[in-house]
Design an enzyme around this catalytic site. Sequence first.
Site, PDB file in Angstrom:
ATOM      1  N   PHE A   1       0.880  -1.226  -0.040  1.00 57.61           N
ATOM      2  CA  PHE A   1       0.023   0.130   0.017  1.00 57.61           C
ATOM      3  C   PHE A   1       0.941   1.277  -0.108  1.00 57.61           C
ATOM      4  O   PHE A   1       2.189   1.287   0.283  1.00 57.61           O
ATOM      5  CB  PHE A   1      -1.000   0.102   1.203  1.00 57.61           C
ATOM      6  CG  PHE A   1      -0.242   0.029   2.476  1.00 57.61           C
ATOM      7  CD1 PHE A   1       0.074   1.491   3.173  1.00 57.61           C
ATOM      8  CD2 PHE A   1       0.182  -1.136   3.295  1.00 57.61           C
ATOM      9  CE1 PHE A   1       0.919   1.207   4.415  1.00 57.61           C
ATOM     10  CE2 PHE A   1       0.805  -1.147   4.679  1.00 57.61           C
ATOM     11  CZ  PHE A   1       1.130   0.015   5.074  1.00 57.61           C
TER      12      PHE A   1
ATOM     13  N   HIS B   1       6.310  -6.224  12.782  1.00 54.82           N
ATOM     14  CA  HIS B   1       6.371  -5.215  11.621  1.00 54.82           C
ATOM     15  C   HIS B   1       5.097  -4.729  11.125  1.00 54.82           C
ATOM     16  O   HIS B   1       4.993  -3.957  10.164  1.00 54.82           O
ATOM     17  CB  HIS B   1       7.195  -6.208  10.279  1.00 54.82           C
ATOM     18  CG  HIS B   1       6.028  -7.117   9.651  1.00 54.82           C
ATOM     19  ND1 HIS B   1       5.408  -7.950  10.455  1.00 54.82           N
ATOM     20  CD2 HIS B   1       5.705  -7.299   8.085  1.00 54.82           C
ATOM     21  CE1 HIS B   1       4.414  -8.532   9.526  1.00 54.82           C
ATOM     22  NE2 HIS B   1       4.554  -8.504   8.236  1.00 54.82           N
ATOM     23  N   GLY B   2       3.950  -5.212  11.844  1.00 57.82           N
ATOM     24  CA  GLY B   2       2.724  -4.850  11.563  1.00 57.82           C
ATOM     25  C   GLY B   2       1.852  -5.245  12.757  1.00 57.82           C
ATOM     26  O   GLY B   2       2.433  -5.747  13.733  1.00 57.82           O
ATOM     27  N   ALA B   3       0.662  -5.524  12.174  1.00 62.24           N
ATOM     28  CA  ALA B   3      -0.318  -6.187  13.345  1.00 62.24           C
ATOM     29  C   ALA B   3      -0.411  -7.764  13.080  1.00 62.24           C
ATOM     30  O   ALA B   3      -0.528  -8.292  14.045  1.00 62.24           O
ATOM     31  CB  ALA B   3      -1.662  -5.479  13.103  1.00 62.24           C
TER      32      ALA B   3
ATOM     33  N   HIS C   1       4.482   0.615   1.782  1.00 60.11           N
ATOM     34  CA  HIS C   1       4.826  -0.570   1.883  1.00 60.11           C
ATOM     35  C   HIS C   1       4.858  -1.568   0.559  1.00 60.11           C
ATOM     36  O   HIS C   1       4.006  -1.668   0.051  1.00 60.11           O
ATOM     37  CB  HIS C   1       3.568  -1.269   2.810  1.00 60.11           C
ATOM     38  CG  HIS C   1       3.753  -3.012   2.844  1.00 60.11           C
ATOM     39  ND1 HIS C   1       2.826  -3.783   2.911  1.00 60.11           N
ATOM     40  CD2 HIS C   1       4.766  -3.642   3.489  1.00 60.11           C
ATOM     41  CE1 HIS C   1       3.357  -4.889   3.074  1.00 60.11           C
ATOM     42  NE2 HIS C   1       4.425  -5.124   3.133  1.00 60.11           N
TER      43      HIS C   1
ATOM     44  N   GLU D   1       0.173   5.057   1.760  1.00 67.10           N
ATOM     45  CA  GLU D   1      -0.861   5.664   2.493  1.00 67.10           C
ATOM     46  C   GLU D   1      -0.596   6.871   2.947  1.00 67.10           C
ATOM     47  O   GLU D   1       0.457   7.207   3.534  1.00 67.10           O
ATOM     48  CB  GLU D   1      -1.204   4.700   3.896  1.00 67.10           C
ATOM     49  CG  GLU D   1      -2.335   4.858   4.670  1.00 67.10           C
ATOM     50  CD  GLU D   1      -2.644   3.742   5.581  1.00 67.10           C
ATOM     51  OE1 GLU D   1      -3.273   2.933   5.167  1.00 67.10           O
ATOM     52  OE2 GLU D   1      -2.225   3.841   6.473  1.00 67.10           O
TER      53      GLU D   1
ATOM     54  N   HIS E   1      11.491  -5.772   6.105  1.00 65.81           N
ATOM     55  CA  HIS E   1      11.297  -6.879   7.274  1.00 65.81           C
ATOM     56  C   HIS E   1      11.170  -8.279   6.553  1.00 65.81           C
ATOM     57  O   HIS E   1      10.601  -9.024   7.162  1.00 65.81           O
ATOM     58  CB  HIS E   1       9.737  -6.570   7.725  1.00 65.81           C
ATOM     59  CG  HIS E   1       8.781  -6.278   6.574  1.00 65.81           C
ATOM     60  ND1 HIS E   1       8.026  -5.074   6.700  1.00 65.81           N
ATOM     61  CD2 HIS E   1       8.295  -7.038   5.665  1.00 65.81           C
ATOM     62  CE1 HIS E   1       7.251  -4.951   5.746  1.00 65.81           C
ATOM     63  NE2 HIS E   1       7.119  -6.133   5.355  1.00 65.81           N
TER      64      HIS E   1
HETATM   65  N1  LIG Z   1      -1.743   1.194   7.443  1.00 61.01           N
HETATM   66  C1  LIG Z   1      -2.056   0.105   6.976  1.00 61.01           C
HETATM   67  N2  LIG Z   1      -1.611  -1.070   7.385  1.00 61.01           N
HETATM   68  C2  LIG Z   1      -1.563  -2.182   6.484  1.00 61.01           C
HETATM   69  C3  LIG Z   1      -2.337  -2.277   5.272  1.00 61.01           C
HETATM   70  N3  LIG Z   1      -2.401  -3.409   5.021  1.00 61.01           N
HETATM   71  C4  LIG Z   1      -1.821  -4.236   5.770  1.00 61.01           C
HETATM   72  N4  LIG Z   1      -1.048  -3.404   6.669  1.00 61.01           N
HETATM   73  C5  LIG Z   1      -0.099  -3.716   7.981  1.00 61.01           C
HETATM   74  O1  LIG Z   1       0.889  -4.121   7.143  1.00 61.01           O
HETATM   75  C6  LIG Z   1       1.528  -5.296   7.662  1.00 61.01           C
HETATM   76  C7  LIG Z   1       2.433  -5.789   6.274  1.00 61.01           C
HETATM   77  O2  LIG Z   1       2.475  -7.184   6.516  1.00 61.01           O
HETATM   78  P1  LIG Z   1       3.286  -8.049   5.485  1.00 61.01           P
HETATM   79  O3  LIG Z   1       3.342  -9.346   6.224  1.00 61.01           O
HETATM   80  O4  LIG Z   1       2.572  -8.375   4.138  1.00 61.01           O
HETATM   81  O5  LIG Z   1       4.626  -7.588   5.218  1.00 61.01           O
HETATM   82  C8  LIG Z   1       0.493  -6.221   8.002  1.00 61.01           C
HETATM   83  O6  LIG Z   1       0.731  -6.905   9.018  1.00 61.01           O
HETATM   84  C9  LIG Z   1      -0.658  -5.122   8.612  1.00 61.01           C
HETATM   85  O7  LIG Z   1      -0.514  -5.032   9.829  1.00 61.01           O
HETATM   86  C10 LIG Z   1      -2.756  -1.014   4.968  1.00 61.01           C
HETATM   87  O8  LIG Z   1      -3.303  -0.595   3.957  1.00 61.01           O
HETATM   88  N5  LIG Z   1      -2.480   0.068   5.606  1.00 61.01           N
HETATM   89 MN   LIG Z   2       5.595  -6.900   3.747  1.00 59.39          MN
END
Ligand SMILES: Nc1nc2c(ncn2[C@@H]2O[C@H](COP(=O)(O)O)[C@@H](O)[C@H]2O)c(=O)[nH]1
Ligand SMILES: [Mn+2]
Length: 367
Positions: free
Chosen positions: A139, A290-292, A169, A141, A238
């Site tokens: 994405f 690296h994210g949620a 990302h 953003e 990541h």
């Molecule tokens: N702010 C946003 N966060 C997002 C979006 N889509 C996914 N995510 C978060 O990014 C990580 C990336 O995970 P990966 O394993 O593919 O590298 C994912 O865990 C989400 O927490 C978005 O559109 N906007």
């Molecule tokens: Mn990724």
Amino acid sequence: MINSTSADARLRIFASASSWIEGAAVRQLEQVLGRRGVLAVAGMPDLHPGHKGPVGCAVLTEGIVHPDIVGTDIGCGMTAWLLDGVARRLRVEKAVQALSKLGDAGGLEPEDAVAAGIPADVAAAHAEALGTVGGGNHFVELQAVHAMVDGEACAAAGLEAGRLVLLVHSGSRGLGPEVLARHPFVHGEGLALEGAGRAYLADHDVALGFARLNRAVLAERAADLIGQDGKPWLDVPHNHVTVAGDLVLHRKGAAQADLGLVPVPGSRGAMTYVVAPDPDVPGALRSLAHGAGRKRDRASMHGRRRDAERPNPVGNRVICADRKLAMEEAPGAYKDIAQVVADLDAHGLARVVAILKPIVTFKTGRA
Ligand SMILES: Nc1nc2c(ncn2[C@@H]2O[C@H](COP(=O)(O)O)[C@@H](O)[C@H]2O)c(=O)[nH]1
Ligand SMILES: [Mn+2]
């Protein structure tokens, strides 16, 4: 810290009892322990099961490279740019129209890619992909600074309330899968570092650089489209490998913790947390979430049309021409980012510096 069912002291999972950690992901981590050369495995609070192995982890080996731990999207990561503008002056509808154009062809001329450090053969084959988002949960953003939690660190970073930020990302597009396919190995056995491992790493490093450039070109394109000046702020991969002597550190969906501040996004309907990591926490392998991380896999999101169409909880606009992708990527597909960040804090892995609120999210312009 929760303990896995494994008694193996080489495995540490940095999550609390209230975190959403699937047993299947823990089992995948335990399987990783059985691979050749593995010294230690760290699971982050965004840990979740993947098709071919766990996502949200770091794996340290001695003398062995396992290309499939990193997988196809070599170099994937997050880039943040600080823009000159502030949210109160932004015309959101205009920004939505402008960012929709990110789906149009991006691309660099091969000679421009070479000038940016990409080898000529790779540039000839892949320059047209530079500055394109790709599919899945990649994405771009547009966000704004919502809360400055650590005033001093925010001031040092040049943050102010309402300041616009671009978060990108994306990864190495078609190059990463090509690199993985070029270096065959036996699953679990991997490649000897002093041998075939070095050849993989040379190609891997090119893909890592390509992914970083891709994010920079995307950020520049996005800033241009919305008529903002801006500058690079953060870039944290990541999905990659780093090597020190004969120690090989693989990260799969785990942010590198020794590069300074790290943006940790939640979903297209959630806040992003900018955190200051402590890279030296024992057992965490210089890594953090690296994210949620996914709570529900893509298939189980299909048919949840209402989830996809529900307005985002934080009010941002989403550009996603692909209805199936919109369902797969609904905010409910992801874990609670506030809990993930609380786990990072509780384990001393990172503390929150600032919170960014999404304004416009671009996923894909194509169905
Ligand atoms: N702010 C946003 N966060 C997002 C979006 N889509 C996914 N995510 C978060 O990014 C990580 C990336 O995970 P990966 O394993 O593919 O590298 C994912 O865990 C989400 O927490 C978005 O559109 N906007
Ligand atoms: Mn990724």
